[in-house]
Scaffold this motif. Structure first.
Motif, mmCIF file in Angstrom:
data_model
loop_
_atom_site.group_PDB
_atom_site.id
_atom_site.type_symbol
_atom_site.label_atom_id
_atom_site.label_comp_id
_atom_site.label_asym_id
_atom_site.label_seq_id
_atom_site.Cartn_x
_atom_site.Cartn_y
_atom_site.Cartn_z
ATOM 1 N N ASP A 295 0.704 -1.358 0.008
ATOM 2 C CA ASP A 295 -0.031 0.000 0.119
ATOM 3 C C ASP A 295 0.730 1.174 -0.177
ATOM 4 O O ASP A 295 0.401 2.311 -0.296
ATOM 5 N N ASP A 296 2.098 1.081 0.402
ATOM 6 C CA ASP A 296 2.769 2.351 0.468
ATOM 7 C C ASP A 296 3.641 2.481 -0.753
ATOM 8 O O ASP A 296 4.209 3.649 -0.990
ATOM 9 N N ILE A 297 3.579 1.622 -1.838
ATOM 10 C CA ILE A 297 4.442 1.727 -2.721
ATOM 11 C C ILE A 297 3.749 2.572 -3.999
ATOM 12 O O ILE A 297 2.597 2.469 -4.112
ATOM 13 N N LEU A 298 4.397 3.640 -4.443
ATOM 14 C CA LEU A 298 3.741 4.450 -5.402
ATOM 15 C C LEU A 298 4.036 3.965 -6.898
ATOM 16 O O LEU A 298 3.026 3.798 -7.675
ATOM 17 N N PHE A 299 5.089 3.726 -7.225
ATOM 18 C CA PHE A 299 5.586 3.046 -8.750
ATOM 19 C C PHE A 299 6.941 2.192 -8.495
ATOM 20 O O PHE A 299 7.580 2.335 -7.524
ATOM 21 N N ARG B 246 -2.175 1.140 -8.874
ATOM 22 C CA ARG B 246 -3.179 1.881 -9.619
ATOM 23 C C ARG B 246 -4.050 2.709 -8.599
ATOM 24 O O ARG B 246 -4.555 3.658 -9.084
ATOM 25 N N SER B 247 -3.977 2.486 -7.453
ATOM 26 C CA SER B 247 -4.510 3.032 -6.389
ATOM 27 C C SER B 247 -4.009 4.504 -6.039
ATOM 28 O O SER B 247 -4.408 5.459 -5.509
ATOM 29 N N LYS B 248 -2.896 4.792 -6.679
ATOM 30 C CA LYS B 248 -1.829 6.127 -6.287
ATOM 31 C C LYS B 248 -2.148 6.797 -7.696
ATOM 32 O O LYS B 248 -1.772 7.916 -7.593
ATOM 33 N N ILE B 249 -2.632 6.164 -8.583
ATOM 34 C CA ILE B 249 -2.967 7.402 -9.792
ATOM 35 C C ILE B 249 -3.714 8.447 -9.762
ATOM 36 O O ILE B 249 -4.790 8.040 -9.316
ATOM 37 N N THR B 250 -3.288 9.771 -10.029
ATOM 38 C CA THR B 250 -4.140 10.977 -9.849
ATOM 39 C C THR B 250 -4.460 11.295 -11.163
ATOM 40 O O THR B 250 -5.793 12.275 -11.267
ATOM 41 N N VAL C 118 0.576 8.730 -17.225
ATOM 42 C CA VAL C 118 -0.262 8.596 -16.116
ATOM 43 C C VAL C 118 0.717 9.385 -15.048
ATOM 44 O O VAL C 118 1.913 9.519 -15.223
ATOM 45 N N PHE C 119 -0.223 9.824 -14.059
ATOM 46 C CA PHE C 119 0.387 10.786 -12.906
ATOM 47 C C PHE C 119 0.106 10.197 -11.613
ATOM 48 O O PHE C 119 -0.805 9.768 -11.438
ATOM 49 N N VAL C 120 1.326 10.200 -10.900
ATOM 50 C CA VAL C 120 1.255 9.860 -9.409
ATOM 51 C C VAL C 120 1.647 11.025 -8.622
ATOM 52 O O VAL C 120 2.818 11.568 -8.650
ATOM 53 N N GLU D 29 5.251 12.558 -13.631
ATOM 54 C CA GLU D 29 4.694 11.821 -14.778
ATOM 55 C C GLU D 29 5.333 10.775 -15.231
ATOM 56 O O GLU D 29 6.662 10.665 -15.395
ATOM 57 N N ILE D 30 4.347 9.463 -15.523
ATOM 58 C CA ILE D 30 5.101 8.277 -15.847
ATOM 59 C C ILE D 30 4.753 7.822 -17.279
ATOM 60 O O ILE D 30 3.284 8.091 -17.574
ATOM 61 N N PRO D 31 5.548 7.543 -18.259
ATOM 62 C CA PRO D 31 5.306 7.288 -19.725
ATOM 63 C C PRO D 31 4.215 6.197 -19.595
ATOM 64 O O PRO D 31 4.264 5.067 -19.036
#
Length: 218
Positions: A140-144, A190-194, A201-203, A207-209
């Motif tokens: 749950d703590d991992i962004l990407f 996926r739960s961290k995507i804003t 996609v953006f966290v 910005e992540i390609p």
């Protein structure tokens, strides 16, 4: 995980001791007891239990519910209750406990509830090598996760861990639908995507390609 830290919060000393003895018979080694609200608060802050067996009617004041709302970190709560009152149970369930047990306490129920929590916890963590240490990271703590040659960077909110592994091996290990490979070099929680557009996609503001070859939806 017999070294799982377990806190028993129960004002009836005999019941608390009985539960502790049941756990010790099953070889659990790290157990603390609290018989009132102040002691429970102190141990939640200092002992940092991973599982709390919480008497709802602590000292007859339903203080267990309020304690559960203010538990330490990601501690899991199993409520203990000697009565079934619809409103009381509804209030207790609002705190999202992992289970609840009715008194009189039965050994098989306690052990089953605790083992189920441990299994769930284990499924929601990954353990990696950080130098000479092993570090347990909550998924749950991992962004990407970003790939860099033979290594991956596991990005948390305020910290990054680097370990020797491939993205595909990471996905295979965690077996979680929350994580999606969005690019040959990135996996995203996926739960961290804003935000998402046609190319990225953006966290938060990162910005992540997004690969054109991948069919990805939020």
């Amino acid at each position: 995980m017999l070294n799982t830290k377990i806190l028993i919060v129960e004002d009836e000393v005999l019941i608390a001791d009985y539960i502790a003895e049941l756990l010790e018979e099953e070889k659990f080694t790290t157990i603390k007891l609290a018989h009132d609200e102040d002691e429970a608060k102190f141990l939640m802050d200092s002992f940092l239990p991973e599982i709390i067996l919480m008497d709802i009617n602590l000292n007859g004041l339903n203080a267990g519910i309020e304690l559960a709302k203010n538990k330490n970190g990601k501690a899991k709560v199993i409520f203990l209750t000697g009565q079934y009152d619809y409103k009381l149970m509804n209030d207790a369930l609002q705190t999202n406990p992992d289970s609840y047990l009715t008194k009189p306490i039965k050994k098989q129920d306690v052990i089953a509830a605790i083992n189920l929590v441990i299994i769930k916890q284990k499924a929601n963590f990954i353990t990696i090598k950080d130098g000479y240490d092993e570090v347990k990271i909550s998924l749950d703590d991992i962004l990407f996760i970003k790939s860099d040659a033979n290594y991956i960077d596991i990005q948390l909110l305020n910290k990054k861990y680097t370990t020797r592994q491939s993205l595909d091996a990471f996905l295979e290990e965690i077996q979680s639908d929350n994580f999606k490979k969005v690019h040959r070099s990135y996996i995203v929680n996926r739960s961290k995507i804003t935000k998402k557009n046609s190319t990225s996609v953006f966290v938060n503001e990162i910005e992540i390609p997004l690969s054109r070859k991948l069919d990805f939806e939020l």
